[in-house]
Design a protein around this motif. Structure first.
Motif, mmCIF file in Angstrom:
data_model
loop_
_atom_site.group_PDB
_atom_site.id
_atom_site.type_symbol
_atom_site.label_atom_id
_atom_site.label_comp_id
_atom_site.label_asym_id
_atom_site.label_seq_id
_atom_site.Cartn_x
_atom_site.Cartn_y
_atom_site.Cartn_z
ATOM 1 N N GLU A 154 0.831 -1.208 0.000
ATOM 2 C CA GLU A 154 0.000 0.000 0.000
ATOM 3 C C GLU A 154 0.860 1.251 0.000
ATOM 4 O OE1 GLU A 154 -2.793 -0.176 3.209
ATOM 5 O OE2 GLU A 154 -3.740 -2.001 2.433
ATOM 6 N N ASP A 155 1.946 1.241 0.757
ATOM 7 C CA ASP A 155 2.869 2.377 0.766
ATOM 8 C C ASP A 155 3.478 2.602 -0.614
ATOM 9 O OD1 ASP A 155 2.404 2.862 3.429
ATOM 10 O OD2 ASP A 155 4.227 1.855 4.135
ATOM 11 N N CYS A 156 3.831 1.514 -1.283
ATOM 12 C CA CYS A 156 4.401 1.621 -2.629
ATOM 13 C C CYS A 156 3.395 2.215 -3.609
ATOM 14 C CB CYS A 156 4.868 0.253 -3.127
ATOM 15 S SG CYS A 156 6.363 -0.323 -2.329
ATOM 16 N N ILE A 157 2.156 1.771 -3.526
ATOM 17 C CA ILE A 157 1.113 2.307 -4.411
ATOM 18 C C ILE A 157 0.899 3.793 -4.134
ATOM 19 C CG2 ILE A 157 -1.346 2.216 -4.969
ATOM 20 C CD1 ILE A 157 -1.147 -0.841 -4.472
ATOM 21 N N GLN A 158 0.851 4.158 -2.865
ATOM 22 C CA GLN A 158 0.671 5.564 -2.519
ATOM 23 C C GLN A 158 1.857 6.394 -3.013
ATOM 24 O OE1 GLN A 158 0.111 6.352 1.639
ATOM 25 N NE2 GLN A 158 -0.432 8.472 1.277
ATOM 26 N N ASN A 159 3.059 5.880 -2.852
ATOM 27 C CA ASN A 159 4.241 6.593 -3.336
ATOM 28 C C ASN A 159 4.192 6.781 -4.848
ATOM 29 O OD1 ASN A 159 5.274 6.790 -0.770
ATOM 30 N ND2 ASN A 159 6.612 5.021 -0.981
ATOM 31 N N LEU A 160 3.712 5.763 -5.563
ATOM 32 C CA LEU A 160 3.596 5.856 -7.009
ATOM 33 C C LEU A 160 2.635 6.976 -7.403
ATOM 34 C CD1 LEU A 160 4.064 4.838 -9.913
ATOM 35 C CD2 LEU A 160 2.152 3.268 -9.536
ATOM 36 N N PHE A 161 1.478 7.039 -6.774
ATOM 37 C CA PHE A 161 0.511 8.063 -7.147
ATOM 38 C C PHE A 161 0.962 9.460 -6.751
ATOM 39 C CE2 PHE A 161 -2.209 4.448 -7.904
ATOM 40 C CZ PHE A 161 -2.836 4.848 -9.076
ATOM 41 N N VAL A 162 1.682 9.589 -5.661
ATOM 42 C CA VAL A 162 2.257 10.897 -5.301
ATOM 43 C C VAL A 162 3.281 11.304 -6.351
ATOM 44 C CG1 VAL A 162 3.749 12.081 -3.636
ATOM 45 C CG2 VAL A 162 1.821 10.711 -2.832
ATOM 46 N N CYS A 219 1.692 10.707 -22.034
ATOM 47 C CA CYS A 219 1.709 9.253 -22.225
ATOM 48 C C CYS A 219 0.520 8.801 -23.066
ATOM 49 C CB CYS A 219 1.683 8.572 -20.866
ATOM 50 S SG CYS A 219 1.750 6.794 -20.978
ATOM 51 N N GLN A 220 0.810 7.965 -24.061
ATOM 52 C CA GLN A 220 -0.250 7.459 -24.920
ATOM 53 C C GLN A 220 -0.864 6.176 -24.355
ATOM 54 O OE1 GLN A 220 1.055 6.728 -28.905
ATOM 55 N NE2 GLN A 220 -1.002 6.415 -29.678
ATOM 56 N N TYR A 221 -0.063 5.359 -23.695
ATOM 57 C CA TYR A 221 -0.515 4.082 -23.146
ATOM 58 C C TYR A 221 -0.448 4.143 -21.615
ATOM 59 C CZ TYR A 221 0.264 2.733 -27.958
ATOM 60 O OH TYR A 221 0.221 2.666 -29.328
ATOM 61 N N VAL A 222 -1.500 4.663 -21.013
ATOM 62 C CA VAL A 222 -1.507 4.942 -19.577
ATOM 63 C C VAL A 222 -1.373 3.662 -18.752
ATOM 64 C CG1 VAL A 222 -2.854 5.897 -17.672
ATOM 65 C CG2 VAL A 222 -2.830 7.050 -19.884
ATOM 66 N N ARG A 223 -2.107 2.612 -19.120
ATOM 67 C CA ARG A 223 -2.055 1.368 -18.352
ATOM 68 C C ARG A 223 -0.640 0.782 -18.345
ATOM 69 N NH1 ARG A 223 -6.333 -3.369 -19.114
ATOM 70 N NH2 ARG A 223 -7.383 -2.195 -17.504
ATOM 71 N N ALA A 224 -0.002 0.742 -19.499
ATOM 72 C CA ALA A 224 1.361 0.224 -19.593
ATOM 73 C C ALA A 224 2.323 1.098 -18.788
ATOM 74 C CB ALA A 224 1.802 0.151 -21.047
ATOM 75 N N TYR A 225 2.114 2.418 -18.849
ATOM 76 C CA TYR A 225 2.954 3.341 -18.089
ATOM 77 C C TYR A 225 2.813 3.099 -16.584
ATOM 78 C CZ TYR A 225 5.102 7.672 -16.526
ATOM 79 O OH TYR A 225 5.909 8.588 -15.911
ATOM 80 N N LEU A 226 1.584 2.896 -16.123
ATOM 81 C CA LEU A 226 1.350 2.648 -14.699
ATOM 82 C C LEU A 226 2.000 1.336 -14.249
ATOM 83 C CD1 LEU A 226 -2.352 3.782 -14.263
ATOM 84 C CD2 LEU A 226 -0.303 4.906 -13.386
ATOM 85 N N TYR A 227 1.814 0.280 -15.048
ATOM 86 C CA TYR A 227 2.428 -1.003 -14.695
ATOM 87 C C TYR A 227 3.951 -0.896 -14.636
ATOM 88 C CZ TYR A 227 -1.846 -3.786 -15.017
ATOM 89 O OH TYR A 227 -3.087 -4.323 -14.795
ATOM 90 N N ARG A 228 4.536 -0.263 -15.646
ATOM 91 C CA ARG A 228 5.996 -0.142 -15.683
ATOM 92 C C ARG A 228 6.496 0.735 -14.537
ATOM 93 N NH1 ARG A 228 10.427 -1.746 -18.921
ATOM 94 N NH2 ARG A 228 8.758 -3.086 -19.682
ATOM 95 N N SER A 229 5.794 1.812 -14.261
ATOM 96 C CA SER A 229 6.188 2.698 -13.158
ATOM 97 C C SER A 229 6.112 1.984 -11.823
ATOM 98 C CB SER A 229 5.282 3.936 -13.124
ATOM 99 O OG SER A 229 5.417 4.672 -14.293
ATOM 100 N N PHE A 230 5.044 1.215 -11.625
ATOM 101 C CA PHE A 230 4.890 0.484 -10.368
ATOM 102 C C PHE A 230 5.963 -0.584 -10.235
ATOM 103 C CE2 PHE A 230 2.648 -2.672 -7.601
ATOM 104 C CZ PHE A 230 2.670 -1.891 -6.466
#
Length: 69
Positions: A11-19, A30-41
């Motif tokens: 949960e801390d990691c997810i919160q850090n990602l969104f911050v 970004c054109q591919y938001v889902r892929a960007y989110l997965y790669r960033s996470f």
């Protein structure tokens, strides 16, 4: 190497990602938001695991230099 699931840490990691995403403008272009989110996470998790591995304490371990452990 094995990992134990820690929901608080996840949960801390997810919160850090969104911050991080909220304070960055990279997602706007970004054109591919889902892929960007997965790669960033994924990258954030790997960074956090690296930091967590560096926090391992060796206190309390007994080691005999000549005889092994």
């Amino acid at each position: 190497m094995s990992f134990r699931y820690d929901s608080d840490w996840a949960e801390d990691c997810i919160q850090n990602l969104f911050v991080k995403l909220f304070t960055s403008e990279a997602l706007l272009a970004c054109q591919y938001v889902r892929a960007y989110l997965y790669r960033s996470f994924r990258n954030l998790l790997l960074d956090q695991l690296g930091e967590k591995a560096n926090d391992v304490s060796m206190d309390g371990l007994e080691y005999d230099v000549l005889g092994g452990r």
